[in-house]
Scaffold this motif. Sequence first.
Motif, PDB file in Angstrom:
ATOM      1  N   GLY A  62       0.814  -1.205   0.000  1.00  0.00           N
ATOM      2  CA  GLY A  62       0.000   0.000   0.000  1.00  0.00           C
ATOM      3  C   GLY A  62       0.844   1.250   0.000  1.00  0.00           C
ATOM      4  O   GLY A  62       2.019   1.236   0.364  1.00  0.00           O
ATOM      5  N   LYS A  63       0.278   2.332  -0.376  1.00  0.00           N
ATOM      6  CA  LYS A  63       1.033   3.584  -0.450  1.00  0.00           C
ATOM      7  C   LYS A  63       1.325   4.162   0.928  1.00  0.00           C
ATOM      8  O   LYS A  63       2.302   4.868   1.106  1.00  0.00           O
ATOM      9  N   SER A 101      -4.752   8.391   6.196  1.00  0.00           N
ATOM     10  CA  SER A 101      -5.378   7.547   5.166  1.00  0.00           C
ATOM     11  C   SER A 101      -4.595   6.249   4.970  1.00  0.00           C
ATOM     12  O   SER A 101      -4.234   5.863   3.857  1.00  0.00           O
ATOM     13  N   ASP A 130      -3.610   2.509   4.424  1.00  0.00           N
ATOM     14  CA  ASP A 130      -4.257   1.381   3.750  1.00  0.00           C
ATOM     15  C   ASP A 130      -3.638   0.037   4.119  1.00  0.00           C
ATOM     16  O   ASP A 130      -4.223  -1.002   3.846  1.00  0.00           O
ATOM     17  N   THR A 131      -2.454   0.018   4.744  1.00  0.00           N
ATOM     18  CA  THR A 131      -1.821  -1.232   5.171  1.00  0.00           C
ATOM     19  C   THR A 131      -1.371  -1.077   6.620  1.00  0.00           C
ATOM     20  O   THR A 131      -0.632  -0.147   6.935  1.00  0.00           O
ATOM     21  N   CYS A 181      -9.297  -0.058  12.746  1.00  0.00           N
ATOM     22  CA  CYS A 181      -9.238  -0.561  11.371  1.00  0.00           C
ATOM     23  C   CYS A 181     -10.634  -0.842  10.825  1.00  0.00           C
ATOM     24  O   CYS A 181     -10.918  -0.620   9.638  1.00  0.00           O
ATOM     25  N   SER A 202     -12.157   2.325   9.626  1.00  0.00           N
ATOM     26  CA  SER A 202     -11.429   3.045   8.583  1.00  0.00           C
ATOM     27  C   SER A 202     -11.829   2.542   7.194  1.00  0.00           C
ATOM     28  O   SER A 202     -11.679   1.353   6.896  1.00  0.00           O
ATOM     29  N   THR A 256     -10.261   3.230   4.503  1.00  0.00           N
ATOM     30  CA  THR A 256      -9.078   3.162   3.635  1.00  0.00           C
ATOM     31  C   THR A 256      -8.247   1.904   3.856  1.00  0.00           C
ATOM     32  O   THR A 256      -7.451   1.521   2.991  1.00  0.00           O
ATOM     33  N   VAL A 257      -8.400   1.240   4.998  1.00  0.00           N
ATOM     34  CA  VAL A 257      -7.568   0.066   5.304  1.00  0.00           C
ATOM     35  C   VAL A 257      -7.941  -1.092   4.381  1.00  0.00           C
ATOM     36  O   VAL A 257      -9.109  -1.472   4.270  1.00  0.00           O
ATOM     37  N   GLN A 258      -6.928  -1.640   3.704  1.00  0.00           N
ATOM     38  CA  GLN A 258      -7.142  -2.729   2.761  1.00  0.00           C
ATOM     39  C   GLN A 258      -6.406  -4.009   3.149  1.00  0.00           C
ATOM     40  O   GLN A 258      -6.769  -5.092   2.691  1.00  0.00           O
ATOM     41  N   ARG A 259      -5.353  -3.883   3.974  1.00  0.00           N
ATOM     42  CA  ARG A 259      -4.551  -5.060   4.338  1.00  0.00           C
ATOM     43  C   ARG A 259      -4.110  -4.948   5.784  1.00  0.00           C
ATOM     44  O   ARG A 259      -3.734  -3.871   6.250  1.00  0.00           O
ATOM     45  N   VAL A 280     -11.101  -6.669   3.754  1.00  0.00           N
ATOM     46  CA  VAL A 280      -9.718  -6.443   4.157  1.00  0.00           C
ATOM     47  C   VAL A 280      -8.956  -7.764   4.100  1.00  0.00           C
ATOM     48  O   VAL A 280      -9.411  -8.782   4.650  1.00  0.00           O
TER      49      VAL A 280
END
Length: 373
Positions: free
Chosen positions: A2-3, A66, A68-69, A103, A106, A108-111, A166
């Motif tokens: 993630g970024k 923001s 994401d990981t 989490c 949120s 934006t959390v993906q992982r 997620v």
Amino acid sequence: MGKVVLVTGVARQLGGRFVRRVQREPGVDRVIAVDAVTPEHRLGDAEFVRADIRQPAIARVLAQHSVDTVVHLDVSGKALGAGGRTAVKENNVIGTMQLLGACQKSPTVQRLVIKSSTSVYGSAPRDPAVFTETTPPKSLPSGGFAKDAVEVEGYVRGFARRRPDVAVCVLRFANILGPHPDSPLADYLSLPVLPTVLGYDPRLQFVHEDDVIDVLGIASREPRRGTLNSGTFNIAGDGVLLLSQCARRLGRPTVPVLLPAVTWVGSALRTIGMTDFSAEQIRLLTHGRVVSTVQMRETLGFRPKFSTAETFAEFARSRGPGLLPPEAVGRAVDRLAALPLPGGPGGGPTGGGSGAGPSGDGAGAVQTTHGAR
């Protein structure tokens, strides 16, 4: 990857190393390093946020950046600074609950990557020879860090059900060793004399610090083609070692103690601050524990660089020579083996002396050793 990556537990050496490593990953724009204690080591270009994950403020950190990981490394069996067992448990369990709650809220959390431990399987006399990720423990841990890890994984499974969008990866690490270990077992193995349980020689597995950093990187990024890094995985080096082999390679003499008296020895060691010789560690040093790493290789796609024996060799070099250097012990045993047997037909080497030396404690006998001696 993630970024924006948030890493907890960065005040520990392992967390600091991962923060410095993850910044070099392609596609990572920012790394947010979180801990309640200001780290003494450098964190590179990461943005350090002093925050206690036991407090709801961690939700604001995720929202503000923001993220994401999330890589949760702040699950440990050893306190930082003057904190005791109560502080460790609160950080492990309450801290994980707060982080998972943040989490869950949120968008934006993906992982999510969780550092866990093979101690969730416990150590019992009727344990299977090898645990897989789906093997139920014969006896659930009743206290200490092992129980914390069981509770943490329970909360993580609940989170995964509530947020199926997620990707969640739980890494169950064997005992982590290397040049800079930070665990109660490493403290025990650093004692000048090792108290052991009379009649038992447990099998142990280790994973190298470098391999821990590598597999965390794999778990934190998008999976490679043909692999899957969502799920629960045992992480350990190839092979096993007996506790007696570990003692010989360290050059530490052992003092076998009757099982009922081991608790008294552990209490004395905790009182003088030498090591946290807890009940769960006593069970490990009695019955041992070995896990399967098939899923680590075939599904996660990770192959450790260090075997269990190589990991332990790195640790032994960092500890320095013990009271009984393995080479000297081997030479002494060889000299004894060459002496003539009393009343026998004559002397000569028997070929059995090398079993106690450095060349005689190979893995051949390890595969079938389990339980009482």
